[in-house]
Design a protein around this motif. Structure first.
Motif, short mmCIF file in Angstrom:
data_model
loop_
_atom_site.label_atom_id
_atom_site.label_comp_id
_atom_site.label_asym_id
_atom_site.label_seq_id
_atom_site.Cartn_x
_atom_site.Cartn_y
_atom_site.Cartn_z
N THR A 341 0.79 -1.08 -0.04
CA THR A 341 -0.25 -0.06 0.46
C THR A 341 0.95 1.13 -0.54
OG1 THR A 341 0.24 0.03 2.16
CG2 THR A 341 -1.53 -1.07 1.47
N GLU A 342 2.96 1.19 0.31
CA GLU A 342 3.28 2.33 0.16
C GLU A 342 4.18 1.91 0.30
OE1 GLU A 342 4.51 5.67 3.79
OE2 GLU A 342 3.13 3.83 3.91
N VAL A 343 4.75 2.88 -0.62
CA VAL A 343 6.14 2.00 -0.84
C VAL A 343 7.59 3.50 -0.78
CG1 VAL A 343 7.95 2.04 -2.62
CG2 VAL A 343 5.85 1.21 -2.53
N ARG A 344 8.93 3.28 -0.10
CA ARG A 344 9.55 4.51 0.31
C ARG A 344 10.68 4.56 -0.48
NH1 ARG A 344 12.77 3.61 4.38
NH2 ARG A 344 12.09 2.58 4.83
N GLY A 345 10.79 3.14 -1.24
CA GLY A 345 11.97 2.97 -2.20
C GLY A 345 13.25 2.50 -1.99
N GLU A 346 12.88 1.57 -0.63
CA GLU A 346 14.76 1.08 -0.10
C GLU A 346 14.00 0.06 -0.58
OE1 GLU A 346 16.00 1.31 3.96
OE2 GLU A 346 15.59 -1.15 3.92
N VAL A 347 15.59 -0.70 -1.85
CA VAL A 347 15.46 -1.73 -2.52
C VAL A 347 16.90 -2.43 -1.51
CG1 VAL A 347 15.75 -3.09 -4.68
CG2 VAL A 347 14.64 -1.17 -4.13
N GLU A 348 17.31 -3.47 -1.46
CA GLU A 348 17.94 -4.44 -0.85
C GLU A 348 18.75 -5.70 -1.15
OE1 GLU A 348 20.80 -5.36 3.19
OE2 GLU A 348 18.86 -4.64 3.50
N PHE A 349 19.40 -6.16 -2.16
CA PHE A 349 19.72 -6.92 -2.73
C PHE A 349 20.98 -7.71 -1.47
CE2 PHE A 349 19.04 -4.49 -6.37
CZ PHE A 349 18.58 -5.25 -7.19
N ARG A 350 21.11 -8.80 -1.43
CA ARG A 350 21.38 -9.95 -0.18
C ARG A 350 21.81 -11.32 -1.05
NH1 ARG A 350 18.01 -9.46 6.03
NH2 ARG A 350 18.61 -7.21 5.91
N ASP A 351 22.86 -11.30 -0.82
CA ASP A 351 23.51 -12.00 -1.90
C ASP A 351 22.81 -13.35 -2.93
OD1 ASP A 351 25.96 -14.26 -2.09
OD2 ASP A 351 24.85 -15.42 -1.34
N VAL A 352 22.08 -12.33 -3.43
CA VAL A 352 21.24 -12.57 -5.14
C VAL A 352 21.56 -13.78 -6.10
CG1 VAL A 352 19.29 -11.88 -6.72
CG2 VAL A 352 19.74 -10.75 -4.59
N GLY A 353 21.45 -14.23 -6.55
CA GLY A 353 22.06 -15.62 -7.47
C GLY A 353 20.51 -15.61 -8.25
N VAL A 369 20.37 -0.05 -1.38
CA VAL A 369 19.75 1.03 -2.50
C VAL A 369 18.77 1.95 -1.48
CG1 VAL A 369 18.64 2.20 -4.22
CG2 VAL A 369 19.86 -0.34 -4.47
N ALA A 370 19.92 3.20 -0.96
CA ALA A 370 17.96 4.26 -0.36
C ALA A 370 17.41 5.38 -1.19
CB ALA A 370 19.79 5.25 0.35
N PRO A 371 16.36 4.92 0.17
CA PRO A 371 15.63 5.74 -0.69
C PRO A 371 15.21 6.48 -1.51
CG PRO A 371 14.22 4.97 1.25
CD PRO A 371 15.75 4.62 0.88
N THR A 530 13.97 13.10 -10.40
CA THR A 530 14.14 13.85 -8.09
C THR A 530 13.52 13.10 -7.86
OG1 THR A 530 14.18 15.65 -10.18
CG2 THR A 530 13.52 15.87 -7.45
N GLY A 531 13.61 13.04 -6.71
CA GLY A 531 13.18 12.16 -5.44
C GLY A 531 12.63 10.59 -5.73
N ARG A 532 12.86 10.02 -6.16
CA ARG A 532 12.71 8.55 -6.51
C ARG A 532 13.33 8.05 -6.45
NH1 ARG A 532 9.72 12.14 -10.12
NH2 ARG A 532 6.97 11.09 -9.76
N THR A 533 14.13 6.40 -6.36
CA THR A 533 14.79 5.30 -6.82
C THR A 533 14.82 5.28 -8.02
OG1 THR A 533 14.22 4.31 -4.21
CG2 THR A 533 15.67 3.28 -5.89
N VAL A 534 15.72 5.18 -7.97
CA VAL A 534 15.88 5.52 -9.94
C VAL A 534 16.83 4.02 -9.60
CG1 VAL A 534 16.36 6.23 -12.37
CG2 VAL A 534 15.58 7.65 -10.32
N PHE A 535 16.79 3.14 -10.84
CA PHE A 535 17.57 1.88 -11.40
C PHE A 535 17.52 2.76 -12.87
CE2 PHE A 535 16.05 -0.21 -7.70
CZ PHE A 535 17.57 -0.59 -7.43
N VAL A 536 19.18 1.98 -13.28
CA VAL A 536 19.10 3.30 -14.81
C VAL A 536 20.92 2.49 -15.68
CG1 VAL A 536 20.71 4.96 -13.68
CG2 VAL A 536 20.00 4.91 -16.57
N VAL A 537 20.02 1.39 -16.49
CA VAL A 537 21.33 1.04 -17.59
C VAL A 537 21.42 1.63 -19.28
CG1 VAL A 537 21.58 -1.04 -18.85
CG2 VAL A 537 20.99 -1.75 -16.77
N ALA A 538 22.78 2.41 -18.85
CA ALA A 538 23.14 3.71 -19.88
C ALA A 538 24.22 3.02 -21.21
CB ALA A 538 23.21 4.69 -19.59
#
Length: 583
Positions: A341-353, A369-371, A530-538
C-alpha cells in the motif's frame, strides 16, 4: 466459464476439454440436436414416402394414403425453416460462446504467465493460438456437428425404415454400404496426398515472392532483375505442373467415384428387382425403389462420417495447442500474499543469484539502495544488468538470496500491487494504436487534461504534441509508427511521470536517439528521477555521470561501486570503459 477453465485445465484428453467447455450450454445442445433430428427427417423419410406412393399407384391402394404421405412430408419440409433457426441459435451460439470463453481464458493466462515464459515463446505463436487455433476448434466443432449429425440421422433413420419394411435387407446394407464408402475414401486418400504436395509448392512460391519483394532494392541496385525473375519463374513452373496434375486427379477421382457408386447402385437396383421378380423374399415395387434410393443415401452418409476424421484430428490438435498455454506452469503467483500500500523506495539485494537454466546470470549480488538514490548499472553485454532490472520489477524471482523492498522480502509481496508504485522507461518505447492521451493515461481513470499536459510539459513533449493537428487526440498508429523515435520516448517518459512512481527503471532510454532528442530527453529524465529510487542502465557512460552510485558489473557479479569521480580515480574497469568510449 473462463475463470474456472483457467484453473481447472490439466492436460486431459481434448474431447473432455471440449465437453467441459460446453457444460453451461448442455440444455441448448440437447435442443439443437432435437431440432436437427426433426428438420433433417425429410432426408431419410423421402425414400420411405416414395415407396409408399409407388405402392399406392402400383397396388391400386386408396388415394387417401397418397395424401397422408404427401402431407406428412410437406409439413416436415415447412418446419425445416424455424427448426433450422432454432438449431443455429442453440448450437452455433454455444460454439461462439465456447470460442469467446476460450480466447478469454488464453488472454487471462497470458497475463498471469511470467516474463520468462514470454521471453521463450514468441508473441506470434501466442497470437496464433488465440486467433487461429480457437477458430480451428470452432470450425471443427461446427463442421463435425453439421456433417456428423446429418450423416448419423440419415444412417439411423434409413436403417430403421429398412428394418421396418424389409428387415431381411439389413445385413446386406451393413456390409455393402461400408465397403462402398471405404472404396471412395481410399481414392480420396491418394487425392489428399497430391493436394498436400500442391499446397507445399504454393507455400514455396509465397516464400519466393516474399523474398523477391524484400530484395527489390538490392536487386535494382545491382541490375539483377532478370536473375530474380528467373528464380520466381522456376517456382511458378513447378506450381503450374503440380496444379495441372492435381486438376487431372480431381477430374479422374470425380469420374471414378461417380462410376463406382452408380455402378453399385445399378447392381443394387438389378439385384432388388430380381429378388422381387422371383419372390425370393416378399418385396413390393415401392420396396425396390426405397432400397435403391437408401443405398446411395446411406453410402454418402458413411463417406461423410469417414471424411470427418482429418477434420476432427485437426481440431483436437488445436485443443492440445491451446492447452500448452492453459496448463503452462510458469506462473507469477500473487494470491494470498501481502499487498503493498506504500513504497518508500529502499531496495536491498542480499547475496542474490539467478540462473536461466544454462548457467548463472548473476551471482553473489549484494547491494543496498536508499530511498531516492539513483543507481547506474554498467558493464559489457551479458554482465547481468537487464537481469538485475527484471529482478527489481519482479519479472524474475531470485534462485538464490533475497531482495528486500522497504525491509520486506519481495517473495512475500503481491507484486501486482507493488508495481503500481513503479514505472519503466524501456529502450524502445511501447505505444499502442490509440490517441496520445490514451497512451499516457493507460490504465488510469479520471485524469484531468491539465495533469496530462503537465506530464507532457515535464517530458519536453508538449511542444510537438501542440503542433499536431488534433493535439492530445492524435492517433499515434500501431506501435507509435506515426511518431519519431525521440517523440515516442518522450511520451514514454510522460507516461511514467503522470504515475508519480516511487521506483523508476530506465533501460537504455536514450541509446537509439540523435543528439538533439537525447538532450531533450536527458532534461526530461532529470525531472523524472527527482526524489525517486532509480535504476538506470545506459550504454553511453556520459549519461550516468550524475548517478549517486555507479555499479560496474562483469560476469554476473559486482566489480566496482562508487561515484563517477571515485571510479575514475580507482583506474579500474569503469575507467577502462570510459577511456574506450572516449577513444
Amino acid at each position: 466459464m473462463v475463470s474456472a477453465l483457467d484453473h481447472r485445465y490439466r492436460g486431459e484428453h481434448p474431447v473432455r476439454t471440449l465437453a467441459y467447455l460446453f457444460r453451461e450450454d448442455r440444455l441448448k445442445l440437447v435442443v439443437a440436436v432435437v431440432a436437427f433430428l426433426l428438420k433433417h427427417s425429410p432426408v431419410w423419410l423421402l425414400p420411405l414416402v416414395t415407396a409408399n406412393i409407388v405402392d399406392v399407384v402400383a397396388g391400386r391402394r386408396p388415394v387417401s394414403q397418397l395424401w397422408i404421405n404427401t402431407g406428412v412430408l410437406l409439413v416436415l419440409l415447412l418446419l425445416n425453416y424455424p427448426l433450422h433457426l432454432v438449431y443455429v441459435r442453440c448450437l452455433h451460439g454455444a460454439i461462439r460462446r465456447m470460442g469467446t470463453g476460450l480466447r478469454s481464458a488464453l488472454c487471462r493466462r497470458m497475463q498471469q504467465l511470467s516474463i520468462g515464459y514470454h521471453s521463450r515463446v514468441s508473441a506470434a505463436v501466442l497470437q496464433t493460438k488465440v486467433i487461429r487455433d480457437v477458430e480451428s476448434v470452432e470450425q471443427t466443432t461446427q463442421q463435425t456437428a453439421d456433417t456428423g449429425l446429418s450423416a448419423l440421422t440419415t444412417l439411423v433413420g434409413g436403417l430403421a425404415a429398412i428394418a421396418l419394411r424389409v428387415p431381411a435387407a439389413i445385413p446386406v446394407f451393413l456390409v455393402v454400404v461400408p465397403v462402398a464408402a471405404l472404396l471412395v475414401m481410399h481414392m480420396r486418400t491418394r487425392l489428399r496426398e497430391d493436394n498436400e504436395s500442391f499446397r507445399r509448392e504454393v507455400e514455396r512460391l509465397s516464400a519466393r515472392v516474399g523474398e523477391m519483394t524484400t530484395l527489390i532494392p538490392i536487386t535494382r541496385a545491382h541490375g539483377l532483375e532478370q536473375d530474380a525473375l528467373h528464380r520466381v519463374d522456376g517456382t511458378l513452373t513447378k506450381v503450374l505442373r503440380k496444379g495441372l496434375r492435381l486438376d487431372l486427379l480431381n477430374g479422374s477421382f470425380g469420374a471414378m467415384a461417380w462410376i463406382l457408386l452408380n455402378t453399385l447402385g445399378v447392381a443394387f437396383l438389378a439385384g432388388s428387382a430380381l429378388i422381387a421378380h422371383y419372390r425370393v423374399i416378399p418385396l413390393t415395387e415401392g420396396d425396390v425403389v426405397m432400397l435403391t434410393t437408401f443405398f446411395a443415401t446411406l453410402t454418402s452418409a458413411v463417406t461423410s462420417l469417414l471424411s470427418l476424421t482429418p477434420v476432427i484430428n485437426k481440431g483436437l490438435a488445436s485443443v492440445r495447442s491451446i492447452g500448452e498455454v492453459l496448463q503452462a506452469p510458469d506462473l507469477e503467483h500473487n494470491g494470498g500474499k501481502e499487498k503493498v500500500t506504500e513504497v518508500r523506495g529502499e531496495v536491498e539485494f542480499r547475496d542474490v543469484g539467478f540462473s536461466y537454466g544454462d548457467g548463472p546470470a548473476i551471482t553473489g549480488f549484494t547491494l543496498k539502495v536508499a530511498p531516492g538514490e539513483t543507481i547506474a548499472l554498467v558493464g559489457p553485454s551479458g554482465a547481468g544488468k537487464s537481469t538485475v532490472l527484471n529482478l527489481v520489477i519482479g519479472f524474475l524471482r531470485p534462485t538464490a538470496g533475497r531482495i528486500l523492498l522497504d525491509g520486506r522480502d519481495m517473495e512475500t509481496l503481491d507484486l501486482r500491487t507493488y508495481r503500481r508504485f513503479l514505472s519503466v522507461v524501456p529502450q524502445e518505447s511501447i505505444l499502442f494504436e490509440g490517441s496520445i492521451r490514451e497512451n499516457i493515461t493507460y490504465g488510469m481513470a479520471g485524469v484531468s487534461e491539465e495533469r496530462v499536459r503537465q506530464a507532457l510539459r515535464d517530458a519536453n513533449a508538449l511542444e510537438f504534441v501542440d503542433r499536431l493537428p488534433t493535439g492530445l487526440d492524435t492517433v499515434v498508429g500501431e506501435r507509435g509508427a506515426r511518431l519519431s523515435g525521440g517523440q515516442r520516448q518522450r511520451l514514454a517518459i510522460a507516461r511514467a511521470l503522470i504515475r508519480d512512481p516511487r521506483v523508476l527503471i530506465l533501460d537504455e532510454a536514450t541509446s537509439a536517439l540523435d543528439s538533439r532528442s537525447e538532450a531533450l530527453i536527458q532534461q526530461a529524465l532529470a525531472r523524472l528521477v527527482t526524489g525517486r529510487t532509480v535504476f538506470v542502465v545506459a550504454h553511453r557512460l556520459s549519461t550516468i555521470r550524475g548517478a549517486d552510485r555507479i555499479v560496474v558489473m562483469r560476469d554476473g557479479g559486482i566489480e566496482e561501486v562508487g561515484t563517477h569521480e571515485e571510479l575514475m580515480r580507482m583506474r579500474g574497469v569503469y575507467a577502462g570503459l570510459q577511456s574506450a568510449q572516449l577513444a
